[in-house]
Design an enzyme around this catalytic site. Sequence first.
Site: not given
Ligand code: ADP
Ligand code: ZN
Length: 623
Positions: A209, A211-212, A214, A433
């Site tokens: 996904p 932001g993980t 890669k 709520e």
């Molecule tokens: P994507 O998987 O979409 O390429 P990115 O590698 O660009 O994601 O991650 C964006 C930012 O989020 C990184 O620069 C870092 O700061 C943070 N980040 C994401 N995953 C990790 C991780 N596993 N450990 C530490 N920081 C992370």
């Molecule tokens: Zn509700």
Amino acid sequence: MAIKDQPQPPRFRQISNVLLLLSSLFLLANIFLPNLFGEQIPRVPYSLFVHQVQEQDVVRASVGQNEIRYQLKGEGDQPGQVLTTTPIFDLDLPKLLQEKGVEFAATPPSKNGWIGSVLSWVIPPLIFVAIFQFFMNRQGGGPQGALSIGKSKAKVYVEGESAKITFADVAGVEEAKTELVEVVEFLKTPDKYTAIGARIPKGVLLVGPPGTGKTLLAKAVAGEAGVPFFSISGSEFVELFVGVGSARVRDLFEQAKKQAPCIIFIDELDAIGKSRSTGGMYGGNDEREQTLNQLLTEMDGFAAGNTTVIVLAATNRPESLDAALLRPGRFDRQVLVDRPDLSGREAILNIHSQTVKLGPDIDLKAIATRTPGFSGADLANLVNEAALLAARNKRLAVAQEDFLEAFERVVAGLEKKSRVLNEKEKKIVAYHEVGHAMVGAVMTGGGEVAKISIIPRGMAALGYTLQVPTEDRFLLDESELRGQIATLLGGRSAEEVVFGSITTGASNDLQKATDLAERMVTTYGMSKVLGPLAYDRSQQSFLGDGMGNARRAVSAQTAEAIDQEVKEIVETAHQQALDILKANRELLETITQQLLETEVVEGEALHKLLAEVLPLDKAAASV
Ligand code: ADP
Ligand code: ZN
Ligand code: MG
């Protein structure tokens, strides 16, 4: 490690720059020099000149193509004034001059006239070339000019410069790290593997996904490997001119082979690698296909011999990639970079909070527990939000409170203190709520109820109930799902119980509840009537968008049965929610009054109140 543009032969550029300089000078000289240093001769209208000739005031004239220079009669010994005029096409002029006794001649061509005319032919095209060159340079953002449009825009990471990203900067994705550590090994000691006859993998695809981490992992590989690292984004291939995408691929691989062992990293591979069978809806597809084909060819191209080039690529839509890319010999290794688990999240929070000042009460583990489903990027963002909040609150270090507030901001949106509810609305929201909270407390499918608030947040929420998970869950059973549906309906049920009518505020709850019920029937096979069949055909994707609402072709009866089952599940849950609230009518009142007073009820106080809710079986019996 720094990003460096690739060295380019600088000669052509220098020459063109010199040309640019020279031609500009020439242009300037042409414009200004005659005026600066030439004689200042008054220029008059042609009509005046003709008039003066007719009046016989003109003694002599020198007639040129662009200028007539003439001298008036003087007075006494004084020579007359010299004037110029711009000629117009007038065949009768010589005749007139002769009649009036003017001594006249054509202007002799200037001595260096041929140089001038040669220059005037040569310089303008040069100026154009130079200007074109100049703009191409700016557009390319690097030293490649018009003649090197096809050159790859890959950036080379050079070791040992500026801050270096290593595996220590990445956490929570241990399996992926292990795989990539091995890739680094391949590059450092290929002999170890080739000696046994093992073939070193050519392509490693990072999927997961957004932001993980890669891209971050790929940079870490670059930092650790100690070999040249070519990095390019898939979208950069498909750019500007037809056919250039494939030229870029060819060029990239050529350079990489020269520098082997090395790594080529293609980010967002799906931009070029989309499946040829499904894509093709809009134009430019041909171009992408050519680029893809070139990539396939190149990956087959480097022989097993001494060139160790490993292609690393990243994508968050592996399901859309062309099958040819994924076969052995190309991207034969897929490494899953998934959302981090509890300990992974804590580790990531640790990494990112190293650069911020933390107060003594910080408990990162508690934050990690609250944030299942957060990606590394989400967590990095959370830390930063917390730091910003601490600064806004004029604290010297980040407190746990800041983290909790930042978390709520991220999941529920900004607090909107300015959105004022009238008394009646406030009351409705409060009952609603508390209804969620009480049903949720009984049906603990979604975790523990930690907070109820009637301060509006975000786009739509007028109030909200926060359930925090006590642990990461990967499997949910049927009763837990039913519990979640009942909790979602708790708000509306409370409105019914208290006011006997319902408002528009519950629409989002209903949508979620119905979706969940439908998934129970069509995806998880949890319906007794319909059996363990998957009626749902939408593909799972990392982006969560699936491929629309694809459903297996079903008979009309089955479709009807599905609808009925979904309805049955939702209605049962609704009844349960109503039962719970009716049986606990007094408690509902107590908590709501408390909430109306303080706007927020949380922590120990909430815990105590909710502990008194009668469980479902007793509740059902008592109504
Ligand atoms: P994507 O998987 O979409 O390429 P990115 O590698 O660009 O994601 O991650 C964006 C930012 O989020 C990184 O620069 C870092 O700061 C943070 N980040 C994401 N995953 C990790 C991780 N596993 N450990 C530490 N920081 C992370
Ligand atoms: Zn509700
Ligand atoms: Mg990325």
